[in-house]
Design a protein around this motif. Structure first.
Motif, PDB file in Angstrom:
ATOM      1  N   ARG A   1       0.839  -1.215   0.000  1.00 31.09           N
ATOM      2  CA  ARG A   1       0.000   0.000   0.000  1.00 31.09           C
ATOM      3  C   ARG A   1       0.866   1.254   0.000  1.00 31.09           C
ATOM      4  NH1 ARG A   1      -2.708  -3.410   3.639  1.00 31.09           N
ATOM      5  NH2 ARG A   1      -1.653  -2.407   5.395  1.00 31.09           N
ATOM      6  N   GLU A   2       1.949   1.233   0.744  1.00 27.95           N
ATOM      7  CA  GLU A   2       2.852   2.382   0.787  1.00 27.95           C
ATOM      8  C   GLU A   2       3.547   2.570  -0.562  1.00 27.95           C
ATOM      9  OE1 GLU A   2       5.437   1.925   4.106  1.00 27.95           O
ATOM     10  OE2 GLU A   2       3.850   2.213   5.586  1.00 27.95           O
ATOM     11  N   LEU A   3       3.839   1.474  -1.236  1.00 31.59           N
ATOM     12  CA  LEU A   3       4.436   1.541  -2.571  1.00 31.59           C
ATOM     13  C   LEU A   3       3.497   2.264  -3.531  1.00 31.59           C
ATOM     14  CD1 LEU A   3       6.219  -1.360  -4.387  1.00 31.59           C
ATOM     15  CD2 LEU A   3       4.405  -0.124  -5.546  1.00 31.59           C
ATOM     16  N   LEU A   4       2.226   1.903  -3.517  1.00 30.64           N
ATOM     17  CA  LEU A   4       1.250   2.548  -4.393  1.00 30.64           C
ATOM     18  C   LEU A   4       1.072   4.022  -4.034  1.00 30.64           C
ATOM     19  CD1 LEU A   4      -1.433  -0.282  -4.574  1.00 30.64           C
ATOM     20  CD2 LEU A   4       0.191   0.390  -6.354  1.00 30.64           C
ATOM     21  N   PHE A   5       1.107   4.334  -2.742  1.00 32.90           N
ATOM     22  CA  PHE A   5       1.002   5.728  -2.309  1.00 32.90           C
ATOM     23  C   PHE A   5       2.140   6.554  -2.888  1.00 32.90           C
ATOM     24  CE2 PHE A   5       2.730   8.860   0.652  1.00 32.90           C
ATOM     25  CZ  PHE A   5       1.664   9.747   0.772  1.00 32.90           C
ATOM     26  N   LEU A   6       3.377   6.065  -2.746  1.00 28.97           N
ATOM     27  CA  LEU A   6       4.533   6.810  -3.241  1.00 28.97           C
ATOM     28  C   LEU A   6       4.485   6.966  -4.753  1.00 28.97           C
ATOM     29  CD1 LEU A   6       7.185   8.161  -2.440  1.00 28.97           C
ATOM     30  CD2 LEU A   6       8.332   5.955  -2.739  1.00 28.97           C
ATOM     31  N   ALA A   7       4.078   5.915  -5.456  1.00 31.07           N
ATOM     32  CA  ALA A   7       3.972   5.985  -6.915  1.00 31.07           C
ATOM     33  C   ALA A   7       2.946   7.036  -7.336  1.00 31.07           C
ATOM     34  CB  ALA A   7       3.598   4.621  -7.478  1.00 31.07           C
ATOM     35  N   ALA A   8       1.821   7.091  -6.636  1.00 29.42           N
ATOM     36  CA  ALA A   8       0.776   8.074  -6.960  1.00 29.42           C
ATOM     37  C   ALA A   8       1.255   9.495  -6.722  1.00 29.42           C
ATOM     38  CB  ALA A   8      -0.472   7.792  -6.128  1.00 29.42           C
ATOM     39  N   VAL A   9       1.990   9.699  -5.628  1.00 27.73           N
ATOM     40  CA  VAL A   9       2.505  11.036  -5.313  1.00 27.73           C
ATOM     41  C   VAL A   9       3.465  11.513  -6.392  1.00 27.73           C
ATOM     42  CG1 VAL A   9       3.926  12.364  -3.691  1.00 27.73           C
ATOM     43  CG2 VAL A   9       2.190  10.806  -2.824  1.00 27.73           C
ATOM     44  N   ILE A  10       4.424  10.669  -6.763  1.00 25.12           N
ATOM     45  CA  ILE A  10       5.444  11.055  -7.748  1.00 25.12           C
ATOM     46  C   ILE A  10       4.834  11.239  -9.139  1.00 25.12           C
ATOM     47  CG2 ILE A  10       7.598  10.377  -8.852  1.00 25.12           C
ATOM     48  CD1 ILE A  10       7.867  11.063  -5.897  1.00 25.12           C
ATOM     49  N   ALA A  11       4.019  10.277  -9.572  1.00 20.47           N
ATOM     50  CA  ALA A  11       3.438  10.351 -10.913  1.00 20.47           C
ATOM     51  C   ALA A  11       2.469  11.522 -11.037  1.00 20.47           C
ATOM     52  CB  ALA A  11       2.717   9.037 -11.240  1.00 20.47           C
ATOM     53  N   GLY A  12       1.645  11.729 -10.026  1.00 21.15           N
ATOM     54  CA  GLY A  12       0.699  12.842 -10.053  1.00 21.15           C
ATOM     55  C   GLY A  12       1.391  14.181 -10.088  1.00 21.15           C
ATOM     56  N   SER A  13       2.456  14.311  -9.320  1.00 20.05           N
ATOM     57  CA  SER A  13       3.224  15.559  -9.305  1.00 20.05           C
ATOM     58  C   SER A  13       3.824  15.849 -10.678  1.00 20.05           C
ATOM     59  CB  SER A  13       4.327  15.468  -8.243  1.00 20.05           C
ATOM     60  OG  SER A  13       5.142  16.612  -8.256  1.00 20.05           O
ATOM     61  N   ALA A  14       4.375  14.819 -11.319  1.00 25.61           N
ATOM     62  CA  ALA A  14       4.971  14.997 -12.647  1.00 25.61           C
ATOM     63  C   ALA A  14       3.925  15.405 -13.683  1.00 25.61           C
ATOM     64  CB  ALA A  14       5.665  13.704 -13.070  1.00 25.61           C
ATOM     65  N   MET A  15       2.755  14.797 -13.611  1.00 26.07           N
ATOM     66  CA  MET A  15       1.679  15.137 -14.552  1.00 26.07           C
ATOM     67  C   MET A  15       1.196  16.569 -14.349  1.00 26.07           C
ATOM     68  SD  MET A  15      -0.529  11.586 -14.565  1.00 26.07           S
ATOM     69  CE  MET A  15      -1.810  12.336 -15.581  1.00 26.07           C
ATOM     70  N   LEU A  16       1.026  16.967 -13.086  1.00 27.80           N
ATOM     71  CA  LEU A  16       0.608  18.341 -12.794  1.00 27.80           C
ATOM     72  C   LEU A  16       1.625  19.339 -13.317  1.00 27.80           C
ATOM     73  CD1 LEU A  16      -0.779  18.077  -9.136  1.00 27.80           C
ATOM     74  CD2 LEU A  16      -2.060  18.766 -11.177  1.00 27.80           C
ATOM     75  N   ASN A  17       2.907  19.045 -13.125  1.00 25.40           N
ATOM     76  CA  ASN A  17       3.952  19.956 -13.575  1.00 25.40           C
ATOM     77  C   ASN A  17       3.922  20.127 -15.088  1.00 25.40           C
ATOM     78  OD1 ASN A  17       7.153  20.099 -14.497  1.00 25.40           O
ATOM     79  ND2 ASN A  17       6.609  21.440 -12.796  1.00 25.40           N
ATOM     80  N   THR A  18       3.782  19.017 -15.801  1.00 30.29           N
ATOM     81  CA  THR A  18       3.748  19.076 -17.264  1.00 30.29           C
ATOM     82  C   THR A  18       2.560  19.894 -17.765  1.00 30.29           C
ATOM     83  OG1 THR A  18       4.839  16.919 -17.440  1.00 30.29           O
ATOM     84  CG2 THR A  18       3.610  17.703 -19.362  1.00 30.29           C
ATOM     85  N   LEU A  19       1.389  19.654 -17.200  1.00 33.69           N
ATOM     86  CA  LEU A  19       0.185  20.357 -17.629  1.00 33.69           C
ATOM     87  C   LEU A  19       0.260  21.847 -17.342  1.00 33.69           C
ATOM     88  CD1 LEU A  19      -2.547  17.786 -16.512  1.00 33.69           C
ATOM     89  CD2 LEU A  19      -1.827  18.308 -18.849  1.00 33.69           C
ATOM     90  N   LEU A  20       0.749  22.211 -16.162  1.00 40.67           N
ATOM     91  CA  LEU A  20       0.782  23.626 -15.779  1.00 40.67           C
ATOM     92  C   LEU A  20       1.877  24.387 -16.522  1.00 40.67           C
ATOM     93  CD1 LEU A  20      -0.009  23.288 -11.997  1.00 40.67           C
ATOM     94  CD2 LEU A  20      -1.401  24.409 -13.734  1.00 40.67           C
TER      95      LEU A  20
END
Length: 222
Positions: free
Chosen positions: A89-108
């Motif tokens: 569960r912690e692995l999925l949490f960390l993956a979501a944090v990193i991937a989501g941050s990268a996507m937000l950065n690209t879009l903005l």
């Protein structure tokens, strides 16, 4: 007990809302070109510390916050969480944090299309400037790891040390981008607050998931 849990789980949402509000204010200032004096003054102060030794250290910190090292560190910790600790569960949490941050950065970055500073360029960088990808990646990675590791550190002194190390890395990576002349200070601040908001939202969902899982396991079997 229920009221206490409700209060606890609302704290990440409050942090997320406040961080997002500050980011929005910075973004408005960037769009209206009202933040250049603030940026120029801070750039002048940071780059006033320029020296061969300082430049070497700043290049090291900016490398730590770049794509390959961030991906490598993330994968290493995922392996530890999955194999040695068994925390899927912690692995999925960390993956979501990193991937989501990268996507937000690209879009903005595509939305704002802010050009990088040209006052004094020590290093070269491509792409748009706002918000800083390095600062978002650093905050998401080291902030997310600090949240996950926190409960595994038995002493208060150890937890304080972990927070200090994480904060120092995040700040040093952001500072290095200003020092090297590839980002405005407002790019860094915007990245910090945006990734802080995203991290807080992920923490809220993660805690809610754990709460529901605990309730499910606590129900008597029929």
């Amino acid at each position: 007990m229920a009221q206490h849990e409700k209060k606890t789980f609302s704290i990440p949402l409050l942090i997320a809302a406040l961080s997002l509000t500050v980011f929005a204010l910075i973004a408005l200032s960037v769009s209206d070109h009202q933040i250049h004096r603030f940026d120029d003054n801070l750039i002048g102060w940071v780059q006033g510390m320029e020296s061969p030794g300082m430049t070497k250290w700043m290049r090291v910190f900016t490398w730590i916050g770049s794509g390959r090292p961030v991906i490598t560190i993330t994968i290493m910790f995922m392996i530890v969480l999955y194999i040695f600790l068994g925390h899927r569960r912690e692995l999925l949490f960390l993956a979501a944090v990193i991937a989501g941050s990268a996507m937000l950065n690209t879009l903005l970055k595509l939305a704002f299309q802010r050009a990088r500073p040209t006052i004094h360029r020590i290093a070269e960088a491509n792409g748009y400037s706002f918000p800083s990808g390095h600062s978002m990646a650093a905050f998401s990675l080291y902030g997310g790891l600090a949240f996950l590791i926190w409960k595994h550190i038995p002493t208060a002194a150890g937890r304080v040390m972990m927070i200090n190390v994480s904060a120092a890395l995040i700040l040093a990576i952001g500072l290095s981008r200003v020092y090297l002349g590839v980002h405005y200070p407002s790019d860094i601040a915007g990245g910090y607050f945006l990734s802080g908001s995203w991290l807080a939202i992920c923490i809220w969902f993660y805690q809610r998931y754990l709460e529901r899982l605990s309730l499910l396991h606590s129900k008597p079997q029929t």
